[in-house]
Design a protein around this motif. Structure first.
Motif, PDB file in Angstrom:
ATOM      1  N   SER A   1       0.856  -1.184   0.000  1.00  0.00           N
ATOM      2  CA  SER A   1       0.000   0.000   0.000  1.00  0.00           C
ATOM      3  C   SER A   1       0.890   1.230   0.000  1.00  0.00           C
ATOM      4  O   SER A   1       1.962   1.245   0.618  1.00  0.00           O
ATOM      5  CB  SER A   1      -0.921   0.011   1.228  1.00  0.00           C
ATOM      6  N   PRO A   2       0.462   2.290  -0.683  1.00  0.00           N
ATOM      7  CA  PRO A   2       1.268   3.519  -0.713  1.00  0.00           C
ATOM      8  C   PRO A   2       1.410   4.106   0.689  1.00  0.00           C
ATOM      9  O   PRO A   2       0.524   3.968   1.537  1.00  0.00           O
ATOM     10  CB  PRO A   2       0.459   4.455  -1.611  1.00  0.00           C
TER      11      PRO A   2
ATOM     12  N   CYS B   1       9.512  11.113   2.338  1.00  0.00           N
ATOM     13  CA  CYS B   1       9.659  10.009   1.387  1.00  0.00           C
ATOM     14  C   CYS B   1       8.280   9.471   1.033  1.00  0.00           C
ATOM     15  O   CYS B   1       7.482   9.160   1.925  1.00  0.00           O
ATOM     16  CB  CYS B   1      10.487   8.880   1.986  1.00  0.00           C
ATOM     17  N   ASP B   2       8.019   9.366  -0.263  1.00  0.00           N
ATOM     18  CA  ASP B   2       6.784   8.761  -0.757  1.00  0.00           C
ATOM     19  C   ASP B   2       7.109   7.433  -1.416  1.00  0.00           C
ATOM     20  O   ASP B   2       8.064   7.342  -2.207  1.00  0.00           O
ATOM     21  CB  ASP B   2       6.115   9.678  -1.784  1.00  0.00           C
ATOM     22  N   HIS B   3       6.301   6.424  -1.115  1.00  0.00           N
ATOM     23  CA  HIS B   3       6.507   5.100  -1.719  1.00  0.00           C
ATOM     24  C   HIS B   3       5.178   4.589  -2.262  1.00  0.00           C
ATOM     25  O   HIS B   3       4.145   4.729  -1.614  1.00  0.00           O
ATOM     26  CB  HIS B   3       7.077   4.115  -0.693  1.00  0.00           C
ATOM     27  N   PRO B   4       5.191   3.964  -3.464  1.00  0.00           N
ATOM     28  CA  PRO B   4       3.933   3.516  -4.061  1.00  0.00           C
ATOM     29  C   PRO B   4       3.394   2.227  -3.462  1.00  0.00           C
ATOM     30  O   PRO B   4       2.265   1.820  -3.754  1.00  0.00           O
ATOM     31  CB  PRO B   4       4.318   3.300  -5.529  1.00  0.00           C
ATOM     32  N   GLY B   5       4.171   1.563  -2.616  1.00  0.00           N
ATOM     33  CA  GLY B   5       3.774   0.274  -2.069  1.00  0.00           C
ATOM     34  C   GLY B   5       4.567  -0.848  -2.715  1.00  0.00           C
ATOM     35  O   GLY B   5       5.105  -0.712  -3.809  1.00  0.00           O
ATOM     36  N   GLY B   6       4.646  -1.978  -2.014  1.00  0.00           N
ATOM     37  CA  GLY B   6       5.406  -3.102  -2.534  1.00  0.00           C
ATOM     38  C   GLY B   6       6.888  -2.997  -2.240  1.00  0.00           C
ATOM     39  O   GLY B   6       7.712  -3.493  -3.012  1.00  0.00           O
ATOM     40  N   GLN B   7       7.234  -2.369  -1.116  1.00  0.00           N
ATOM     41  CA  GLN B   7       8.642  -2.201  -0.788  1.00  0.00           C
ATOM     42  C   GLN B   7       9.241  -3.488  -0.243  1.00  0.00           C
ATOM     43  O   GLN B   7       8.641  -4.202   0.549  1.00  0.00           O
ATOM     44  CB  GLN B   7       8.849  -1.094   0.238  1.00  0.00           C
ATOM     45  N   GLU B   8      10.452  -3.787  -0.698  1.00  0.00           N
ATOM     46  CA  GLU B   8      11.290  -4.835  -0.127  1.00  0.00           C
ATOM     47  C   GLU B   8      12.710  -4.277  -0.145  1.00  0.00           C
ATOM     48  O   GLU B   8      13.202  -3.875  -1.199  1.00  0.00           O
ATOM     49  CB  GLU B   8      11.199  -6.124  -0.940  1.00  0.00           C
ATOM     50  N   ALA B   9      13.346  -4.228   1.000  1.00  0.00           N
ATOM     51  CA  ALA B   9      14.616  -3.502   1.065  1.00  0.00           C
ATOM     52  C   ALA B   9      15.436  -3.958   2.253  1.00  0.00           C
ATOM     53  O   ALA B   9      14.941  -4.617   3.178  1.00  0.00           O
ATOM     54  CB  ALA B   9      14.360  -1.997   1.160  1.00  0.00           C
TER      55      ALA B   9
END
Length: 290
Positions: free
Chosen positions: A49-50, A101-109
């Motif tokens: 999710s964003p 910081c904005d992220h669209p979702g689906g982060q793996e880091a």
């Protein structure tokens, strides 16, 4: 405060914790990395999710190795530029103000927080070049960074990922420059005092003039001694305020602020928020959920 749903031990020394909508995996890092690393963890989202977070100054450098979707925007809070910055794996130097910081979702880091002098050794460049900046990982570590990210992405085994990263970091540290003993001592004095120590006393302790201390310290840490002290004091106050039952008046006194108004001004200047909002927020590793 982050809400921890569950923690499990997954073998290979790995510990997996669910924090809100995100999974966090850690294991003890090797002895050669312990003096330079504050935190070292892998992340992935339980449900994509964003999200938007505000990063506040911590007195640490950050490396994010992106194995999934990249950030869509990483910018200083006061930067009104409409441009969208797509950032993959990144390095962030020390900051003296907030960043969004904005992220669209689906982060793996994989995210590392480094001591400034550890970052100086690892990056092999003046930390002043990274102050208040976020740059691509390959721009700091060179072409080999892309190969490392590819290797990390090619396996889903977190133990194997950490093995690869430990080897790469340890090899680079062996080749990196060593900070001057005087700057190392100055940073220890500041850190142990939580920023509550005069710069003149530090200069006298290390045997340098204040001017020489400021030049060498800024080169190897990234911030001046005075600004570093300000950030360290703020970070200590932030940690104390996010403890359950924290008393703002006691935090003000413990961190060496003149009064509550002084504390409020510093939180506004360094994080664009108030102590009360900070205390009520979900804070994880210098990030406030927005």
């Amino acid at each position: 405060m982050p809400v921890v749903a569950s923690t499990v031990t997954a073998g290979q020394g790995l510990e997996v914790t669910r924090v809100g909508g995100r999974w966090r995996v850690t294991r003890p890092w090797p002895p050669q990395l312990r003096p330079i690393v504050h935190s070292y963890a892998g992340y992935w989202e339980a449900t994509a999710s964003p999200y938007r977070v505000r990063l506040v100054p911590t007195g640490r450098a950050v490396v994010v190795i992106n194995l999934g979707e990249p950030f869509t925007q990483v910018r200083r809070l006061e930067d009104a530029s409409p441009g969208i910055q797509v950032t993959g794996s990144l390095v962030a130097g020390l900051e003296d103000g907030p960043r969004v910081c904005d992220h669209p979702g689906g982060q793996e880091a994989i995210r590392l927080e480094l001591t400034p002098l550890g970052a100086f050794r690892l990056f092999a460049l003046p930390m002043s070049e990274l102050t208040n900046r976020v740059v691509e990982l390959r721009d700091v570590l060179g072409p080999g960074a892309g190969m490392l990210v590819e290797q990390l992405s090619a396996t889903s085994d977190w133990g194997a990922r950490f093995d690869l990263l430990d080897i790469a970091l340890s090899a680079r540290l062996e080749r990196g420059p060593h900070p001057s003993p005087e700057v190392s001592h100055a940073w220890r004095l500041l850190s142990r005092a939580g920023g509550a120590i005069p710069v003149g006393r530090i200069a006298a302790e290390v045997g340098w003039s204040q001017g020489h201390l400021v030049r060498r310290f800024t080169e190897q840490i990234g911030l001046t001694p005075k600004t570093s002290a300000r950030v360290l004091r703020f970070h200590r106050a932030m940690r104390l305020l996010t403890h359950e039952g924290a008393n703002p008046a006691e935090v003000t006194a413990a961190c060496g602020y003149y009064d509550q108004a002084h504390l409020n001004r510093e939180f506004r200047a360094l994080a664009e928020t108030t102590p009360g909002r900070m205390a009520a927020a979900r804070v994880a590793e210098g990030a406030l959920a927005l």
